[in-house]
Design a protein around this motif. Structure first.
Motif, mmCIF file in Angstrom:
data_model
loop_
_atom_site.group_PDB
_atom_site.id
_atom_site.type_symbol
_atom_site.label_atom_id
_atom_site.label_comp_id
_atom_site.label_asym_id
_atom_site.label_seq_id
_atom_site.Cartn_x
_atom_site.Cartn_y
_atom_site.Cartn_z
ATOM 1 N N THR A 357 -0.463 8.189 0.458
ATOM 2 C CA THR A 357 0.480 7.969 -0.158
ATOM 3 C C THR A 357 0.264 6.613 -1.807
ATOM 4 O O THR A 357 -0.284 5.549 -0.964
ATOM 5 C CB THR A 357 1.267 8.398 0.541
ATOM 6 N N LEU A 358 0.819 6.942 -2.354
ATOM 7 C CA LEU A 358 1.078 5.294 -3.365
ATOM 8 C C LEU A 358 2.758 5.666 -3.661
ATOM 9 O O LEU A 358 3.481 6.431 -4.125
ATOM 10 C CB LEU A 358 0.734 5.824 -4.954
ATOM 11 N N MET A 359 2.889 4.306 -3.303
ATOM 12 C CA MET A 359 4.511 4.575 -3.309
ATOM 13 C C MET A 359 4.805 3.582 -4.606
ATOM 14 O O MET A 359 4.302 2.854 -4.904
ATOM 15 C CB MET A 359 5.151 3.906 -1.969
ATOM 16 N N TYR A 360 6.459 3.764 -4.614
ATOM 17 C CA TYR A 360 7.067 2.871 -6.095
ATOM 18 C C TYR A 360 8.073 2.809 -5.518
ATOM 19 O O TYR A 360 8.636 3.827 -5.439
ATOM 20 C CB TYR A 360 6.834 2.898 -7.441
ATOM 21 N N PRO A 361 9.094 1.246 -6.017
ATOM 22 C CA PRO A 361 10.937 1.682 -6.035
ATOM 23 C C PRO A 361 11.342 2.617 -7.069
ATOM 24 O O PRO A 361 10.784 2.668 -8.166
ATOM 25 C CB PRO A 361 10.678 -0.046 -6.398
ATOM 26 N N ALA A 362 12.361 3.557 -6.341
ATOM 27 C CA ALA A 362 12.509 4.605 -7.041
ATOM 28 C C ALA A 362 13.157 4.400 -8.535
ATOM 29 O O ALA A 362 12.655 5.103 -9.142
ATOM 30 C CB ALA A 362 13.655 5.312 -6.264
ATOM 31 N N GLY A 363 14.003 2.844 -8.234
ATOM 32 C CA GLY A 363 14.855 2.866 -10.072
ATOM 33 C C GLY A 363 13.753 2.009 -10.562
ATOM 34 O O GLY A 363 14.538 2.080 -11.352
ATOM 35 N N ASP A 364 12.597 2.172 -10.242
ATOM 36 C CA ASP A 364 11.850 1.296 -11.426
ATOM 37 C C ASP A 364 10.996 2.317 -11.974
ATOM 38 O O ASP A 364 10.145 2.983 -11.630
ATOM 39 C CB ASP A 364 10.725 0.245 -10.780
ATOM 40 N N ASP A 384 -6.352 11.971 -4.064
ATOM 41 C CA ASP A 384 -5.645 13.409 -4.342
ATOM 42 C C ASP A 384 -4.441 11.555 -4.033
ATOM 43 O O ASP A 384 -4.737 11.413 -2.529
ATOM 44 C CB ASP A 384 -5.499 14.350 -3.190
ATOM 45 N N VAL A 385 -3.933 11.483 -4.789
ATOM 46 C CA VAL A 385 -2.692 10.582 -4.762
ATOM 47 C C VAL A 385 -1.420 10.827 -4.399
ATOM 48 O O VAL A 385 -1.209 11.559 -6.141
ATOM 49 C CB VAL A 385 -2.680 9.895 -6.193
ATOM 50 N N ARG A 386 -0.854 11.236 -3.374
ATOM 51 C CA ARG A 386 0.717 11.004 -3.049
ATOM 52 C C ARG A 386 1.881 10.870 -3.231
ATOM 53 O O ARG A 386 1.609 9.575 -3.051
ATOM 54 C CB ARG A 386 0.461 12.043 -2.189
ATOM 55 N N LEU A 387 2.544 10.886 -4.619
ATOM 56 C CA LEU A 387 4.148 9.732 -4.732
ATOM 57 C C LEU A 387 4.613 9.589 -3.923
ATOM 58 O O LEU A 387 5.693 11.084 -4.093
ATOM 59 C CB LEU A 387 3.954 9.806 -6.266
ATOM 60 N N ALA A 388 5.803 8.793 -3.510
ATOM 61 C CA ALA A 388 6.683 8.296 -3.160
ATOM 62 C C ALA A 388 7.382 7.516 -3.507
ATOM 63 O O ALA A 388 6.752 6.473 -3.573
ATOM 64 C CB ALA A 388 6.628 7.585 -1.563
ATOM 65 N N GLY A 389 8.887 7.763 -4.368
ATOM 66 C CA GLY A 389 10.044 6.632 -4.610
ATOM 67 C C GLY A 389 10.598 6.391 -3.858
ATOM 68 O O GLY A 389 11.542 7.226 -3.160
ATOM 69 N N LEU A 390 10.326 5.158 -3.519
ATOM 70 C CA LEU A 390 11.354 4.695 -2.119
ATOM 71 C C LEU A 390 12.254 3.685 -2.604
ATOM 72 O O LEU A 390 11.822 3.217 -3.246
ATOM 73 C CB LEU A 390 10.867 4.664 -0.834
ATOM 74 N N ASP A 391 13.032 3.145 -2.199
ATOM 75 C CA ASP A 391 13.832 2.162 -1.719
ATOM 76 C C ASP A 391 13.355 0.977 -0.473
ATOM 77 O O ASP A 391 12.897 1.190 -0.588
ATOM 78 C CB ASP A 391 15.739 2.062 -1.637
ATOM 79 N N TRP A 392 13.448 -0.371 -1.250
ATOM 80 C CA TRP A 392 12.811 -1.469 -0.973
ATOM 81 C C TRP A 392 12.477 -1.096 0.895
ATOM 82 O O TRP A 392 11.163 -1.321 1.681
ATOM 83 C CB TRP A 392 13.493 -2.667 -1.623
ATOM 84 N N ASP A 393 14.490 -1.376 1.473
ATOM 85 C CA ASP A 393 14.133 -1.256 2.695
ATOM 86 C C ASP A 393 13.322 0.027 2.929
ATOM 87 O O ASP A 393 12.598 -0.288 4.297
ATOM 88 C CB ASP A 393 15.348 -0.599 3.961
ATOM 89 N N ALA A 394 13.329 1.347 2.108
ATOM 90 C CA ALA A 394 11.824 1.926 3.093
ATOM 91 C C ALA A 394 10.413 1.700 2.827
ATOM 92 O O ALA A 394 9.950 2.445 3.704
ATOM 93 C CB ALA A 394 12.287 3.023 2.897
ATOM 94 N N ILE A 395 9.992 0.786 2.040
ATOM 95 C CA ILE A 395 8.557 0.951 1.254
ATOM 96 C C ILE A 395 8.377 -0.171 2.558
ATOM 97 O O ILE A 395 7.251 0.049 2.938
ATOM 98 C CB ILE A 395 8.792 0.387 -0.647
ATOM 99 N N GLU A 396 9.073 -1.267 2.513
ATOM 100 C CA GLU A 396 8.495 -2.454 3.404
ATOM 101 C C GLU A 396 7.541 -2.360 5.195
ATOM 102 O O GLU A 396 6.582 -2.342 5.015
ATOM 103 C CB GLU A 396 9.717 -3.307 3.667
ATOM 104 N N ALA A 403 0.112 3.117 0.107
ATOM 105 C CA ALA A 403 -0.278 1.639 -0.428
ATOM 106 C C ALA A 403 0.863 2.238 -1.819
ATOM 107 O O ALA A 403 1.277 2.609 -2.001
ATOM 108 C CB ALA A 403 -1.268 2.513 -1.802
ATOM 109 N N LEU A 404 0.978 0.789 -1.999
ATOM 110 C CA LEU A 404 2.130 0.204 -3.570
ATOM 111 C C LEU A 404 2.022 -0.185 -4.734
ATOM 112 O O LEU A 404 0.916 -1.018 -4.387
ATOM 113 C CB LEU A 404 2.820 -0.224 -2.792
ATOM 114 N N ILE A 405 2.601 0.546 -5.655
ATOM 115 C CA ILE A 405 2.507 -0.581 -7.036
ATOM 116 C C ILE A 405 3.401 -1.255 -6.784
ATOM 117 O O ILE A 405 5.127 -0.825 -6.604
ATOM 118 C CB ILE A 405 3.201 0.685 -8.629
ATOM 119 N N MET A 406 2.888 -3.049 -7.271
ATOM 120 C CA MET A 406 2.880 -4.115 -6.297
ATOM 121 C C MET A 406 3.621 -5.089 -8.349
ATOM 122 O O MET A 406 2.672 -4.420 -8.841
ATOM 123 C CB MET A 406 2.510 -4.513 -6.315
#
Length: 519
Positions: A357-364, A384-396, A403-406
Motif C-alpha cells: 500500500t502507498l499512502m498519500y494525504p487525501a487533500g494533496d 502491485d501498488v495499492r493507493l490509499a488517500g488518508l488524513d494525517w491522523d490515519a497515516i501516522e 509506504a507513504l509519499i512524503m
C-alpha cells in the motif's frame, strides 16, 4: 487594497479579538482594508519555537539571533552582528542589539536567549528539535547583551541553527499565547481555520505596511485555488497545475520559485515486500520521473534521485539515474531476485505477492497524482501498488506498515533533516526515519558530518552518506519541486529565493512584513 466583503467582516472580527486578547499596541489599530489573507495548505502543530515552530526562521511572530535572506545567506536579527567563534570551534559568542523589546513591552535580553535554548534542551519538554542542538553543552548570559554557547564539540551548522525564535524567559514551552519580538504580534487562533496577526508598530525595522495578516488553513489544493479565485485569499501556494488558471489573469501575479523540496516514497523496511532492496531498487528504475515533471508539475520541477538537491554544493553527482526510467532493467532485477510473474501479472516470491500500500494525504492533489503515476509505472514491471488517500491522523500510525509519499528537503547545511531521517537513533520517531532505517556506516558518516569542524571531511562524509542511501534505495525519490505562489495585487519587496520544504510560514511569505503595495 480592496477587500472582498468577507475579508472586511473578517478584519472587523479580528479587530474585536485584538481588543479582547492581544497585548496593547502603541500604534493605531490597523484599518479594516489593511488585512492580507494568506491561504496555507497545512496548519501548524505548535506556535512555540521551543517545540519546533519555525526553527529555520520562517516566522512573523518571532526573531532569532540570526535571520536568513532570500539567497540563503545569514543576517543578524536579534544579534547585533555575526558571532565570534573560538579557534577550536567550541565557543560561539553573540552580542545583542540595543533596545529590543517583546510584543508585551518587556525588554529582550541575553537571559531570554539562554532560557529559549535551555528549554529546547530540557528533556522534560520533549522538544522534537532537541537533537538539532545536542552539540550545545550550555548557554551562558554573562551580561544582558552577551550570549555564549559552549559546545561539546565543533558543530559547523550552529550559526545556521540560531535562526530559532527567541521567547521570553519563563514562557510556557507550549506557547499557547505566543509572544515574540518579530514584525507581527499574535492576536488569535481558531484551530482548523486561521491565525490572526497584527503589525508590531514598534518593530526594530519599522512597522510593516500590511497592518493585519490572516493565515487561513485549507489543506485541499482545489479548495485553496477556488477560494483564491473567489477573492477570499489575497495570496496562496498551489501545485503548478492548480495555479495554471491564474497565469495571465489581470491583477494577479504567479511566482515560480526554485526549491530543494522533494517528494519521494518512504518505505517501511520491515515489510515483506518493501523490505526487499531489490523491490525498492526496481521501483526506482521503473518510475518515469521526467513524465512526472512534464505532466504533473507542468514543467515546474526536476527529477529527484536523492535527498540533496543537485543545485547545492553538497550534492553527490553519482546519485543519479535515467529520468525517464528503465523498466527493462527493473524487470531483470526482479527476475534475478526471485520475484517471478504470477498468473495475474503480479510478481510472487516464496508465496508472497509483490503488493504493498502507498499512502498519500487525501487533500494533496500533487501527491495523489504522483502516487497514481507511480502505481501505473509499477504495474508495468509486475509490482502491485495499492493507493490509499488518508488524513494525517490515519497515516501516522500506519507508517511502519505502509509506504507513504512524503515531502522534505533543505538547501541549508546537509545536517538539516538528513540526520533525523536516516540516523538509526531516530528510527520510527514519528515522521523522522519512519521506515526504521539502520545502517552503522550511515550513522558514522552522519555523526562525522555533524561533529567535524573540517569542511573537507564534512563534504566527504555527506558524499558517502548519499551514495549508501541511494544504493540501498531507502526511498524512491521522485521530483524536486518549484514552488508556485499566486498573489493578488502588485507589491514591492517580494523576493523569491531558493526554498526549503516549509511547514511554518516560510518560502515567499517569510518576508511579507517587507511587502508594500506598488504605487
Amino acid at each position: 487594497m480592496r477587500p472582498a466583503p468577507r475579508l472586511a467582516a473578517l478584519a472587523a472580527t479580528a479587530g474585536l479579538l485584538a481588543a479582547a486578547c492581544s497585548a496593547p499596541s502603541n500604534g493605531p489599530a490597523a484599518p479594516a482594508d489593511d488585512t492580507f489573507v494568506i491561504g496555507l495548505g497545512s496548519e501548524f502543530d505548535t506556535l512555540s519555537p521551543v517545540m519546533g515552530y519555525a526553527p529555520d526562521g520562517g516566522s512573523l511572530i518571532y526573531e532569532g539571533l540570526m535571520s536568513r535572506r532570500a539567497d540563503l545567506s545569514l543576517a543578524p536579527a536579534v544579534a547585533a552582528a555575526p558571532p565570534v567563534v573560538s579557534e577550536d570551534g567550541r565557543t560561539v559568542t553573540f552580542t545583542l542589539r540595543d533596545g529590543l523589546k517583546f510584543h508585551d513591552g518587556t525588554e529582550l535580553t541575553s537571559a531570554d536567549v539562554e532560557y529559549t535554548y535551555e528549554a529546547v534542551l530540557d528533556g522534560a519538554n520533549n522538544s522534537p528539535i532537541r537533537g538539532d542542538y545536542a552539540a550545545i553543552e550550555r548557554v551562558d548570559a554573562p551580561d544582558e547583551k552577551t550570549v555564549v554557547f559552549r559546545l561539546r564539540h565543533p558543530y559547523a551548522p550552529l550559526v545556521q541553527r540560531t535562526t530559532l525564535g527567541i521567547v521570553p524567559e519563563g514562557a510556557p514551552p507550549a506557547g499557547d499565547r505566543p509572544v515574540g519580538s518579530g514584525p507581527y504580534r499574535f492576536v488569535s487562533r481558531t484551530p482548523g481555520d486561521k491565525i490572526v496577526l497584527e503589525a508590531n508598530r514598534d518593530h526594530r525595522a519599522g512597522a510593516p505596511a500590511l497592518g493585519r495578516v490572516v493565515l487561513a488553513f485549507a489543506e485541499d489544493d482545489n479548495v485553496r485555488a477556488t477560494r483564491m479565485s473567489a477573492g477570499e485569499f489575497d495570496a496562496t501556494i498551489l501545485p503548478p497545475r492548480a495555479a495554471a488558471r491564474f497565469e495571465g489573469q489581470g491583477g494577479v501575479t504567479v511566482h515560480t520559485v526554485p526549491s530543494a523540496d522533494y517528494r519521494g516514497i518512504m518505505f517501511p523496511l520491515d515489510h515483506p515486500v518493501t523490505g526487499d532492496r531489490a523491490v525498492r531498487r526496481a521501483l526506482g528504475l521503473a518510475v518515469d520521473r521526467q513524465a512526472m515533471v512534464d505532466t504533473i508539475l507542468a514543467g515546474a520541477g526536476t527529477p529527484a534521485f536523492g535527498p540533496v538537491s543537485p543545485d547545492t554544493s553538497w550534492h553527490n553527482p553519482e546519485v543519479t539515474g535515467a529520468p525517464a526510467g528503465d523498466p527493462g532493467a527493473a524487470r531483470d532485477l526482479l527476475d534475478e531476485a526471485g520475484w517471478k510473474p504470477g498468473e495475474d501479472g503480479v510478481r510472487v516470491k516464496d508465496g508472497v505477492r509483490a503488493s504493498f500500500t502507498l499512502m498519500y494525504p487525501a487533500g494533496d492533489s500533487l501527491r495523489k497524482e504522483l502516487a497514481l503515476a507511480t502505481a501505473s509505472d509499477a504495474k508495468a514491471v509486475g509490482l502491485d501498488v495499492r493507493l490509499a488517500g488518508l488524513d494525517w491522523d490515519a497515516i501516522e500510525p500506519r507508517m511502519a506498515e505502509d509506504a507513504l509519499i512524503m515531502g522534505y528537503g533543505s538547501p541549508y547545511d546537509p545536517d538539516y533533516l538528513n540526520y533525523e531521517l536516516f540516523h538509526s537513533s531516530y528510527a520510527r520517531q514519528g515522521f523522522f526515519n519512519p521506515g526504521g532505517y539502520d545502517d552503522p556506516e550511515v550513522d558514522r558518516l552522519l555523526e562525522t558530518g555533524r561533529r567535524s569542524g573540517d569542511p573537507a571531511e564534512r563534504k566527504e562524509a555527506y558524499l558517502g552518506f548519499q551514495k549508501i542511501v541511494h544504493d540501498d534505495a531507502v526511498w524512491t525519490y521522485l521530483v524536486f519541486l518549484e514552488h508556485v505562489y499566486v498573489i493578488r495585487g502588485d507589491y514591492q519587496g517580494v523576493r523569491p529565493g531558493v526554498e526549503a520544504h516549509e511547514h511554518a510560514l516560510g518560502g515567499l511569505f517569510r518576508d511579507v512584513h517587507t511587502w508594500r503595495p506598488a504605487p
